[in-house]
Design a protein around this motif. Structure first.
Motif, PDB file in Angstrom:
ATOM      1  N   ARG A   1       0.716  -1.628  -0.139  1.00  0.00           N
ATOM      2  CA  ARG A   1      -0.212   0.241   0.217  1.00  0.00           C
ATOM      3  C   ARG A   1       1.043   1.331   0.061  1.00  0.00           C
ATOM      4  O   ARG A   1       0.976   1.934  -0.493  1.00  0.00           O
ATOM      5  N   VAL A   2       1.881   1.112   0.332  1.00  0.00           N
ATOM      6  CA  VAL A   2       3.019   2.425   0.845  1.00  0.00           C
ATOM      7  C   VAL A   2       3.656   2.734  -0.976  1.00  0.00           C
ATOM      8  O   VAL A   2       3.567   3.938  -1.033  1.00  0.00           O
ATOM      9  N   ASN A   3       3.608   1.947  -1.632  1.00  0.00           N
ATOM     10  CA  ASN A   3       3.894   2.008  -2.902  1.00  0.00           C
ATOM     11  C   ASN A   3       2.964   2.749  -3.638  1.00  0.00           C
ATOM     12  O   ASN A   3       3.370   3.943  -4.289  1.00  0.00           O
ATOM     13  N   LEU A   4       2.310   2.146  -3.032  1.00  0.00           N
ATOM     14  CA  LEU A   4       0.529   2.779  -4.202  1.00  0.00           C
ATOM     15  C   LEU A   4       0.116   4.029  -3.768  1.00  0.00           C
ATOM     16  O   LEU A   4       0.175   4.840  -4.730  1.00  0.00           O
ATOM     17  N   MET A   5       0.255   4.334  -2.265  1.00  0.00           N
ATOM     18  CA  MET A   5       0.344   6.094  -2.007  1.00  0.00           C
ATOM     19  C   MET A   5       1.328   6.700  -2.427  1.00  0.00           C
ATOM     20  O   MET A   5       1.256   8.111  -3.010  1.00  0.00           O
ATOM     21  N   ARG A   6       2.263   6.318  -2.964  1.00  0.00           N
ATOM     22  CA  ARG A   6       3.662   7.132  -2.916  1.00  0.00           C
ATOM     23  C   ARG A   6       3.661   7.325  -4.528  1.00  0.00           C
ATOM     24  O   ARG A   6       3.602   8.588  -5.200  1.00  0.00           O
ATOM     25  N   ARG A   7       3.305   6.553  -5.092  1.00  0.00           N
ATOM     26  CA  ARG A   7       3.115   7.087  -6.973  1.00  0.00           C
ATOM     27  C   ARG A   7       1.393   7.411  -7.017  1.00  0.00           C
ATOM     28  O   ARG A   7       1.784   8.442  -7.939  1.00  0.00           O
ATOM     29  N   LEU A   8       0.809   7.555  -6.056  1.00  0.00           N
ATOM     30  CA  LEU A   8      -0.580   8.298  -6.450  1.00  0.00           C
ATOM     31  C   LEU A   8      -0.184   9.891  -5.807  1.00  0.00           C
ATOM     32  O   LEU A   8      -0.159  10.793  -7.302  1.00  0.00           O
ATOM     33  N   GLU A   9       0.408  10.507  -5.347  1.00  0.00           N
ATOM     34  CA  GLU A   9       0.951  11.635  -5.212  1.00  0.00           C
ATOM     35  C   GLU A   9       1.896  11.926  -6.217  1.00  0.00           C
ATOM     36  O   GLU A   9       1.275  13.244  -6.581  1.00  0.00           O
ATOM     37  N   ASP A  10       2.247  11.181  -6.544  1.00  0.00           N
ATOM     38  CA  ASP A  10       3.552  11.540  -7.635  1.00  0.00           C
ATOM     39  C   ASP A  10       2.414  11.914  -9.155  1.00  0.00           C
ATOM     40  O   ASP A  10       2.567  12.604  -9.872  1.00  0.00           O
ATOM     41  N   LEU A  11       1.739  11.239  -9.329  1.00  0.00           N
ATOM     42  CA  LEU A  11       0.179  10.832 -10.044  1.00  0.00           C
ATOM     43  C   LEU A  11      -0.286  12.432 -10.066  1.00  0.00           C
ATOM     44  O   LEU A  11      -0.695  13.113 -10.690  1.00  0.00           O
ATOM     45  N   MET A  12      -0.661  13.013  -8.993  1.00  0.00           N
ATOM     46  CA  MET A  12      -1.361  14.120  -8.509  1.00  0.00           C
ATOM     47  C   MET A  12      -0.692  15.338  -9.202  1.00  0.00           C
ATOM     48  O   MET A  12      -1.304  16.535  -8.939  1.00  0.00           O
ATOM     49  N   THR A  13       0.268  15.402  -9.462  1.00  0.00           N
ATOM     50  CA  THR A  13       1.490  16.723  -9.725  1.00  0.00           C
ATOM     51  C   THR A  13       1.381  16.837 -11.137  1.00  0.00           C
ATOM     52  O   THR A  13       2.011  17.254 -11.489  1.00  0.00           O
ATOM     53  N   GLY A  14       0.401  16.174 -12.056  1.00  0.00           N
ATOM     54  CA  GLY A  14       1.187  16.175 -12.848  1.00  0.00           C
ATOM     55  C   GLY A  14       1.032  15.441 -14.027  1.00  0.00           C
ATOM     56  O   GLY A  14       2.557  15.605 -15.200  1.00  0.00           O
ATOM     57  N   ASP A  15       2.082  13.857 -13.976  1.00  0.00           N
ATOM     58  CA  ASP A  15       2.352  13.020 -14.392  1.00  0.00           C
ATOM     59  C   ASP A  15       1.821  12.995 -15.859  1.00  0.00           C
ATOM     60  O   ASP A  15       0.068  12.395 -16.141  1.00  0.00           O
ATOM     61  N   PRO A  16       2.860  13.030 -16.523  1.00  0.00           N
ATOM     62  CA  PRO A  16       1.501  12.844 -18.161  1.00  0.00           C
ATOM     63  C   PRO A  16       1.120  11.290 -18.936  1.00  0.00           C
ATOM     64  O   PRO A  16       1.013  10.994 -19.613  1.00  0.00           O
ATOM     65  N   ALA A  17       1.148  10.356 -17.920  1.00  0.00           N
ATOM     66  CA  ALA A  17       1.446   9.317 -18.479  1.00  0.00           C
ATOM     67  C   ALA A  17      -0.269   9.549 -18.463  1.00  0.00           C
ATOM     68  O   ALA A  17      -0.967   8.111 -18.649  1.00  0.00           O
ATOM     69  N   VAL A  18      -1.065   9.997 -16.825  1.00  0.00           N
ATOM     70  CA  VAL A  18      -2.555  10.087 -17.059  1.00  0.00           C
ATOM     71  C   VAL A  18      -2.861  11.607 -17.887  1.00  0.00           C
ATOM     72  O   VAL A  18      -2.168  12.811 -17.483  1.00  0.00           O
ATOM     73  N   SER A  19      -3.959  11.270 -18.021  1.00  0.00           N
ATOM     74  CA  SER A  19      -4.914  12.638 -18.060  1.00  0.00           C
ATOM     75  C   SER A  19      -5.576  13.216 -17.202  1.00  0.00           C
ATOM     76  O   SER A  19      -5.783  12.592 -16.103  1.00  0.00           O
ATOM     77  N   ALA A  20      -6.170  14.802 -17.111  1.00  0.00           N
ATOM     78  CA  ALA A  20      -6.490  15.415 -16.792  1.00  0.00           C
ATOM     79  C   ALA A  20      -8.283  14.829 -15.467  1.00  0.00           C
ATOM     80  O   ALA A  20      -8.532  14.824 -14.210  1.00  0.00           O
ATOM     81  N   ARG A  21      -8.306  14.187 -16.386  1.00  0.00           N
ATOM     82  CA  ARG A  21     -10.149  13.293 -16.201  1.00  0.00           C
ATOM     83  C   ARG A  21      -9.528  12.261 -15.116  1.00  0.00           C
ATOM     84  O   ARG A  21     -10.346  12.342 -14.134  1.00  0.00           O
ATOM     85  N   THR A  22      -8.812  11.552 -15.212  1.00  0.00           N
ATOM     86  CA  THR A  22      -8.317  10.741 -14.970  1.00  0.00           C
ATOM     87  C   THR A  22      -7.612  10.733 -13.324  1.00  0.00           C
ATOM     88  O   THR A  22      -7.373  10.387 -12.230  1.00  0.00           O
ATOM     89  N   ARG A  23      -6.578  12.103 -13.621  1.00  0.00           N
ATOM     90  CA  ARG A  23      -6.359  12.011 -12.145  1.00  0.00           C
ATOM     91  C   ARG A  23      -7.514  13.163 -11.364  1.00  0.00           C
ATOM     92  O   ARG A  23      -6.589  12.481 -10.376  1.00  0.00           O
ATOM     93  N   THR A  24      -8.173  13.410 -11.868  1.00  0.00           N
ATOM     94  CA  THR A  24      -9.300  14.036 -10.936  1.00  0.00           C
ATOM     95  C   THR A  24      -9.966  12.849 -10.074  1.00  0.00           C
ATOM     96  O   THR A  24      -9.957  12.465  -9.103  1.00  0.00           O
ATOM     97  N   LEU A  25      -9.922  11.490 -10.895  1.00  0.00           N
ATOM     98  CA  LEU A  25     -10.708  10.355 -10.275  1.00  0.00           C
ATOM     99  C   LEU A  25      -9.985   9.555  -9.466  1.00  0.00           C
ATOM    100  O   LEU A  25     -10.548   9.413  -8.600  1.00  0.00           O
TER     101      LEU A  25
END
Length: 344
Positions: A157-181
């Motif tokens: 769970r720790v690895n997943l939570m850390r990756r989510l925090e990175d994605l929230m900063t604007g990772d280009p791998a996901v769209s804006a709509r997915t980041r909101t979700l």
């Protein structure tokens, strides 16, 4: 009310109305009625003291405690033990008769009435388990969403939570709509964490206050969750003064089958309290590496087991051993003897 004295009253519990079957001392059915639960209490209050039998299902413990106040003897049974006594087609009236008849068998196993405190503790565990299962489903859904975007994460769970925090900063791998979700799912996850922690803190506080829970929590592989779950199921341990084997009651010991003078060990039983069995196995799995590394009698036994059996088999064997230790602590009303684990 029937003129023939009722010796055994069988009650087939329902949500709103229940079927009753009264038997006399000879085992003949002398009464059949259908009543609401409130009406049953009033009816039983007017009866001379007798045996009142029910299946151990939802509401049985509360009704049993209420009827016991009127000097009746309460006998709760597992539904699977009542089933063989049902005659012909299954109906509520025949179920009530079967319950009354099963309660008279000398070899019948009965379930002890749980106190209100035990039921409160049991409900706390059930609610916590539901939250943990919901959180696990949410985490799996998050992993699936990220996998669809080519993001593969290691377990934890720790690895997943850390990756989510990175994605929230604007990772280009996901769209804006997915980041909101993902942000919404992360907030939901955090809410579940807070609620689970709240219940964990409550269980820890109860363990510190209760002598029996505190004793069991000192056993390696038991801990707060298992100690309080055992307390909710068996109370002070007096229920197992005759059983002598909590592991067998939980279905942790292999069944035996004798044929031709030879005894063959079968798989573990699925009977008993599945939640307790699961928790004890989880506790044994977490404690096994630490215990196996110790140069003591238990560590030597685990190391020998691991050389000839699959680790999952050894985990169940360790869980059975921990259950027996827990029963001994409960039954003897003594603290766990850590000297039993000293170096040999």
């Amino acid at each position: 009310m029937t003129k023939t004295p009722i010796a055994v009253l069988g009650i087939d519990l329902g949500k709103n109305s229940c079927s009753l079957a009264g038997m006399d001392a000879a085992g003949a059915v002398v009464m059949r009625k259908r009543m609401t639960r409130d009406a049953i209490v009033m009816f039983a209050a007017a009866l001379p003291p007798c045996v009142i039998a029910m299946e151990a299902c939802c509401g049985a413990h509360f009704l049993g405690r209420t009827l016991a106040l009127h000097r009746h003897t309460i006998r709760l049974m597992s539904p699977e033990y009542v089933q063989p006594y049902v005659k012909a087609q299954k109906t509520d009236d025949r179920d009530a008769e079967a319950i009354a008849e099963a309660a008279t068998r000398p070899t019948m196993r009965f379930v002890l009435l749980k106190s209100e405190a035990q039921l409160d503790l049991q409900i706390l565990h059930r609610v916590r388990e539901r939250l943990v299962n919901t959180r696990t489903a949410l985490i799996n859904q998050l992993r699936a969403v990220l996998l669809e975007r080519g993001i593969i994460l290691p377990k934890g769970r720790v690895n997943l939570m850390r990756r989510l925090e990175d994605l929230m900063t604007g990772d280009p791998a996901v769209s804006a709509r997915t980041r909101t979700l993902l942000s919404d799912l992360r907030d939901e996850w955090a809410g579940l964490d807070r609620r689970v922690k709240k219940y964990d803190d409550e269980l820890a506080a109860l363990t510190r206050e209760d002598v029996q829970a505190r004793r069991m929590a000192t056993i390696p592989g038991i801990g707060v969750i298992n100690a309080t779950a055992l307390l909710a199921a068996v109370g002070d341990g007096s229920a197992f003064a005759k059983a002598r084997d909590l592991a067998a009651w939980l279905g942790l010991t292999p069944r035996q089958h004798s044929t031709g003078g030879k005894t063959k060990l079968l798989g573990i039983s699925k009977r008993g309290n599945g939640y307790l069995r699961k928790q004890l196995i989880h506790g044994a799995r977490a404690a096994m590496p630490h215990l196996a590394a110790k140069p003591n009698q238990l560590g030597t036994w685990l190391q020998a087991m691991l050389t000839r059996a699959h680790p999952n088999v050894v985990v169940v064997a360790l869980a059975a051993k921990l259950a027996r230790i827990a029963w001994a602590v409960l039954h003897k009303q003594q603290d766990f003897d850590r000297q039993a684990l000293v170096a040999v």
